[in-house]
Design an enzyme around this catalytic site. Structure first.
Site, PDB file in Angstrom:
ATOM      1  N   TYR A 270       0.602  -1.484  -0.415  1.00  0.00           N
ATOM      2  CA  TYR A 270      -0.458  -0.211   0.053  1.00  0.00           C
ATOM      3  C   TYR A 270       0.643   1.200   0.406  1.00  0.00           C
ATOM      4  O   TYR A 270       1.138   2.039  -0.605  1.00  0.00           O
ATOM      5  CB  TYR A 270      -1.128  -0.087   1.051  1.00  0.00           C
ATOM      6  CG  TYR A 270      -2.045   1.237   1.185  1.00  0.00           C
ATOM      7  CD1 TYR A 270      -3.012   1.007  -0.096  1.00  0.00           C
ATOM      8  CD2 TYR A 270      -2.217   2.259   1.891  1.00  0.00           C
ATOM      9  CE1 TYR A 270      -4.007   1.754  -0.100  1.00  0.00           C
ATOM     10  CE2 TYR A 270      -2.911   3.076   1.323  1.00  0.00           C
ATOM     11  CZ  TYR A 270      -3.516   3.257   1.002  1.00  0.00           C
ATOM     12  OH  TYR A 270      -4.700   4.375   0.247  1.00  0.00           O
TER      13      TYR A 270
ATOM     14  N   GLU B 253       1.744   6.477  -7.059  1.00  0.00           N
ATOM     15  CA  GLU B 253       0.754   7.108  -7.813  1.00  0.00           C
ATOM     16  C   GLU B 253       0.301   9.036  -7.496  1.00  0.00           C
ATOM     17  O   GLU B 253       0.682   9.717  -8.445  1.00  0.00           O
ATOM     18  CB  GLU B 253      -0.711   6.756  -6.658  1.00  0.00           C
ATOM     19  CG  GLU B 253      -1.279   5.557  -7.090  1.00  0.00           C
ATOM     20  CD  GLU B 253      -2.338   4.954  -5.837  1.00  0.00           C
ATOM     21  OE1 GLU B 253      -3.209   6.050  -5.249  1.00  0.00           O
ATOM     22  OE2 GLU B 253      -2.079   3.660  -5.881  1.00  0.00           O
TER      23      GLU B 253
END
EC number: 4.2.1.134
Length: 249
Positions: free
Chosen positions: A171, A178
């Site tokens: 994660y 991102e």
């Protein structure tokens, strides 16, 4: 993207990026399982999605071995990545979470793929793209495998453990990729005025896509810690429950 996944925290979803998925039961209350036809559809859907993300994984490995470098591997898996990530829109309406929640979660990744990575060609060669692609790929292979075996009532402990453990690394890795990708896109968005609407115009409306992307990046600050620690809590609860159940068998 973290902004989308965070809404899952309020629904009790955890692990593997924090997104609900086809065939996963709500943790808030026990719901009646799907009928035989619905189960068959969900199994087929999850098997196809598992296979799709495996194709992406194999494509990455083959491209790396052929090139001898990890740079610009995005181009080798661009088409299947767009296809299967966009295909996750089919989850809307078939998962236990609300349609609004699921739509928001799925659309966040679709947004990153199409509105950032696809639209700003200059970022496609950035290493940050590979960072989130690898994180997504591993996460989705585990996630869809988890749902498939759960629907078949034959869930191996290894897959359950992977779903609620590997997010600890995957994660932050995906979120970093991102954010770095959006950051890399900013100067090109500003220079080209991409998707921006300036005044004056007949609608008396303006939109600055550059500022919009900055707001998205800022939204990660309050959201990521909340979701991450929620998933840590879910891991403790689910895996400890499994260990206790094994002791009594």
């Amino acid at each position: 993207m973290a902004a989308a996944a965070a809404t899952a925290a309020s629904k009790g979803n955890g692990g593997g990026g924090g997104r609900a998925g086809a065939g996963e039961a709500s943790s808030s209350r026990k719901k009646k399982g799907p009928g035989p036809l619905a189960t068959a559809y969900l199994v087929i859907y999850n098997v196809v999605m598992t296979a799709g993300w495996l194709v992406i994984a194999v494509g990455l490995v083959r491209a790396y071995l052929a090139k001898g470098s990890y740079h610009s591997l995005y181009y080798s898996i661009e088409k299947p990545l767009k296809f299967f990530q966009t295909g996750a829109l089919l989850e809307v309406g078939i998962v236990p979470s609300s349609v609004v929640l699921t739509s928001f979660q799925v659309m966040s990744r679709v947004f990153l793929i199409w509105a950032v990575t696809h639209s700003v060609k200059e970022v496609q060669s950035e290493d940050s793209v590979l960072l989130f692609v690898i994180a997504w790929t591993i996460t989705e292979i585990i996630r869809y495998s988890f749902y498939t075996f759960s629907l078949l009532n034959h869930l191996p402990y290894l897959i359950k453990w992977a779903r609620y453990t590997l997010f600890i690394v995957l994660y932050p890795m995906g979120v970093s990729g991102e954010l770095l990708t959006i950051y890399a896109a900013l100067p090109f968005v500003r220079q080209a005025g991409l998707y921006s609407i300036s005044l004056p115009n007949k609608y008396n409306f303006s939109f600055d896509y550059y500022a919009f992307l900055i707001l998205i990046m800022i939204s990660y600050i309050p959201i990521f810690p909340q979701l991450y620690f929620h998933m840590i809590h879910q891991r403790r609860k689910i895996l400890s429950h499994t260990e206790e159940h094994k002791k009594f068998e």
